[in-house]
Write a protein that holds these residues in place. Sequence first.
Motif, mmCIF file in Angstrom:
data_model
loop_
_atom_site.group_PDB
_atom_site.id
_atom_site.type_symbol
_atom_site.label_atom_id
_atom_site.label_comp_id
_atom_site.label_asym_id
_atom_site.label_seq_id
_atom_site.Cartn_x
_atom_site.Cartn_y
_atom_site.Cartn_z
ATOM 1 N N ILE A 112 0.835 -1.209 0.000
ATOM 2 C CA ILE A 112 0.000 0.000 0.000
ATOM 3 C C ILE A 112 0.865 1.253 0.000
ATOM 4 N N ILE A 113 1.963 1.231 0.750
ATOM 5 C CA ILE A 113 2.876 2.381 0.785
ATOM 6 C C ILE A 113 3.533 2.589 -0.572
ATOM 7 N N LEU A 159 3.271 6.084 -2.444
ATOM 8 C CA LEU A 159 4.407 7.003 -2.419
ATOM 9 C C LEU A 159 5.353 6.896 -3.616
ATOM 10 N N CYS A 160 5.432 5.726 -4.222
ATOM 11 C CA CYS A 160 6.427 5.541 -5.289
ATOM 12 C C CYS A 160 5.958 6.138 -6.610
ATOM 13 N N GLU A 161 6.895 6.287 -7.522
ATOM 14 C CA GLU A 161 6.549 6.830 -8.828
ATOM 15 C C GLU A 161 5.642 5.878 -9.581
ATOM 16 N N ALA A 162 4.968 6.428 -10.598
ATOM 17 C CA ALA A 162 3.870 5.708 -11.263
ATOM 18 C C ALA A 162 4.261 4.336 -11.780
ATOM 19 N N SER A 163 5.463 4.182 -12.312
ATOM 20 C CA SER A 163 5.855 2.904 -12.906
ATOM 21 C C SER A 163 6.045 1.798 -11.874
ATOM 22 N N TYR A 164 6.124 2.145 -10.589
ATOM 23 C CA TYR A 164 6.265 1.147 -9.530
ATOM 24 C C TYR A 164 4.930 0.828 -8.849
ATOM 25 N N ARG A 165 3.928 1.654 -9.060
ATOM 26 C CA ARG A 165 2.703 1.523 -8.277
ATOM 27 C C ARG A 165 1.985 0.201 -8.493
ATOM 28 N N VAL A 166 2.038 -0.302 -9.729
ATOM 29 C CA VAL A 166 1.336 -1.564 -9.985
ATOM 30 C C VAL A 166 1.975 -2.711 -9.206
ATOM 31 N N PHE A 167 3.268 -2.600 -8.914
ATOM 32 C CA PHE A 167 3.907 -3.643 -8.111
ATOM 33 C C PHE A 167 3.367 -3.602 -6.682
ATOM 34 N N GLY A 168 3.036 -2.405 -6.204
ATOM 35 C CA GLY A 168 2.397 -2.291 -4.896
ATOM 36 C C GLY A 168 1.037 -2.956 -4.876
ATOM 37 N N TRP A 169 0.250 -2.743 -5.933
ATOM 38 C CA TRP A 169 -1.050 -3.420 -6.024
ATOM 39 C C TRP A 169 -0.865 -4.937 -6.014
ATOM 40 N N PHE A 195 10.672 -5.997 -13.367
ATOM 41 C CA PHE A 195 11.740 -5.010 -13.156
ATOM 42 C C PHE A 195 12.595 -4.801 -14.409
ATOM 43 N N VAL A 196 12.776 -5.843 -15.211
ATOM 44 C CA VAL A 196 13.515 -5.671 -16.470
ATOM 45 C C VAL A 196 12.723 -4.782 -17.420
ATOM 46 N N GLU A 197 11.427 -5.060 -17.565
ATOM 47 C CA GLU A 197 10.599 -4.247 -18.454
ATOM 48 C C GLU A 197 10.416 -2.838 -17.923
ATOM 49 N N ARG A 198 10.347 -2.721 -16.597
ATOM 50 C CA ARG A 198 10.224 -1.388 -16.005
ATOM 51 C C ARG A 198 11.482 -0.568 -16.275
ATOM 52 N N TRP A 199 12.639 -1.229 -16.285
ATOM 53 C CA TRP A 199 13.917 -0.564 -16.561
ATOM 54 C C TRP A 199 14.010 -0.150 -18.030
ATOM 55 N N LEU A 200 13.591 -1.057 -18.931
ATOM 56 C CA LEU A 200 13.707 -0.790 -20.361
ATOM 57 C C LEU A 200 12.552 0.058 -20.899
ATOM 58 N N LEU A 201 11.345 -0.224 -20.410
ATOM 59 C CA LEU A 201 10.144 0.448 -20.917
ATOM 60 C C LEU A 201 9.268 0.903 -19.756
ATOM 61 N N PRO A 202 9.706 1.903 -19.003
ATOM 62 C CA PRO A 202 8.957 2.310 -17.807
ATOM 63 C C PRO A 202 7.512 2.709 -18.075
ATOM 64 N N ASP A 203 7.248 3.310 -19.231
ATOM 65 C CA ASP A 203 5.876 3.725 -19.538
ATOM 66 C C ASP A 203 4.936 2.544 -19.684
ATOM 67 N N MET A 204 5.502 1.386 -20.000
ATOM 68 C CA MET A 204 4.686 0.176 -20.158
ATOM 69 C C MET A 204 3.982 -0.181 -18.841
ATOM 70 N N LYS A 205 4.620 0.112 -17.713
ATOM 71 C CA LYS A 205 4.061 -0.233 -16.407
ATOM 72 C C LYS A 205 3.101 0.834 -15.886
ATOM 73 N N LYS A 206 2.782 1.800 -16.736
ATOM 74 C CA LYS A 206 1.830 2.841 -16.353
ATOM 75 C C LYS A 206 0.474 2.655 -17.039
ATOM 76 N N VAL A 237 -4.937 -1.927 -17.680
ATOM 77 C CA VAL A 237 -4.607 -3.360 -17.717
ATOM 78 C C VAL A 237 -4.486 -3.886 -16.292
ATOM 79 N N SER A 238 -3.817 -3.112 -15.438
ATOM 80 C CA SER A 238 -3.689 -3.511 -14.035
ATOM 81 C C SER A 238 -5.045 -3.557 -13.350
#
Length: 296
Positions: free
Chosen positions: A85-86, A90-100, A149-160, A164-165
């Motif tokens: 939840i934190i 608090l994290c940037e958008a490309s990390y938020r789905v990992f929190g979910w 994390f590999v895709e987030r590193w290479l294509l951060p916008d993909m995780k936004k 889909v999430s």
Amino acid sequence: MIRQGHISLQSFLLGLGMLSYFILACGSWSPGLGITVEWLKERPWAYCGGFYLLVNIIIVLIFRGLEWQVAVRGCFLGSACGVGIIVTTLCEASYRVFGWYMVVLTFFHYSEYLTTAIGNPRTLSLDSYLLNHSWAYGIAAVASWTEFFVERWLLPDMKKVWYVSAIGIIICLWGEIIRKSAMLTAKTNFNHIVQTKRQENHELVTWGTYKLFRHPSYVGWFWWSVGTQLILVNPLCSIAYTLASWSFFNERINFEEITLINFFGEKYLDYQKRVGTGLPFIKGYQYNHRSPSNSQ
């Protein structure tokens, strides 16, 4: 609910107290605590680490033996859920789905234990958390984290791609509802391990969720597993999880249906004709009346 169930619930909520960080971040504090509070407000992960250490010290002081093992696992899952939840907040958008994803994953494992404690406490054990499910399950989880994390590193916008999430969360929720309703409907007839010997009080459950699917617990887990990869926006693991889960449940259902036919005979065969497995392209074990090797 038995004592272990209460202990797990208390320890899960204690771990979830990690969310007290938001009280720290939003509250006003006396000047004497100002420097410490400001330091922690700017370092949420230091607060989380300190909080987790503190609650585990409390658990060690209160519980012993099996009760400690139950509590420490419940606390871990509650803490991980709180961290999820934190991260989402608090994290940037490309990390938020990992929190979910963390919230969905930890709630699944904890709810497996709690639902067993409510529905079939006789079979309750540490394995009911399913944290040590199998090597294949662990490898699949690590593979999904690696892809994220590999895709987030290479294509951060993909995780936004939040929609889909969102679809993944809805699918996971649907899967959880099906699975947990199956466990609570079957109660003492449900077991995480396929039974090869019929227990004295084992009966064939054909009501509730079992009116819709012959194997609702597998249906729920199938959709939940696929949904987790949609939450992470993992295209490769979404496909791999779908194929691997389908293959696993196809084999598992065939094996389980052989035992159910041995347990209940014609009664199960009639049920098998009326209700489908619930999983696409999986018909289950096809009993051959003419085969002497399959006769009762």
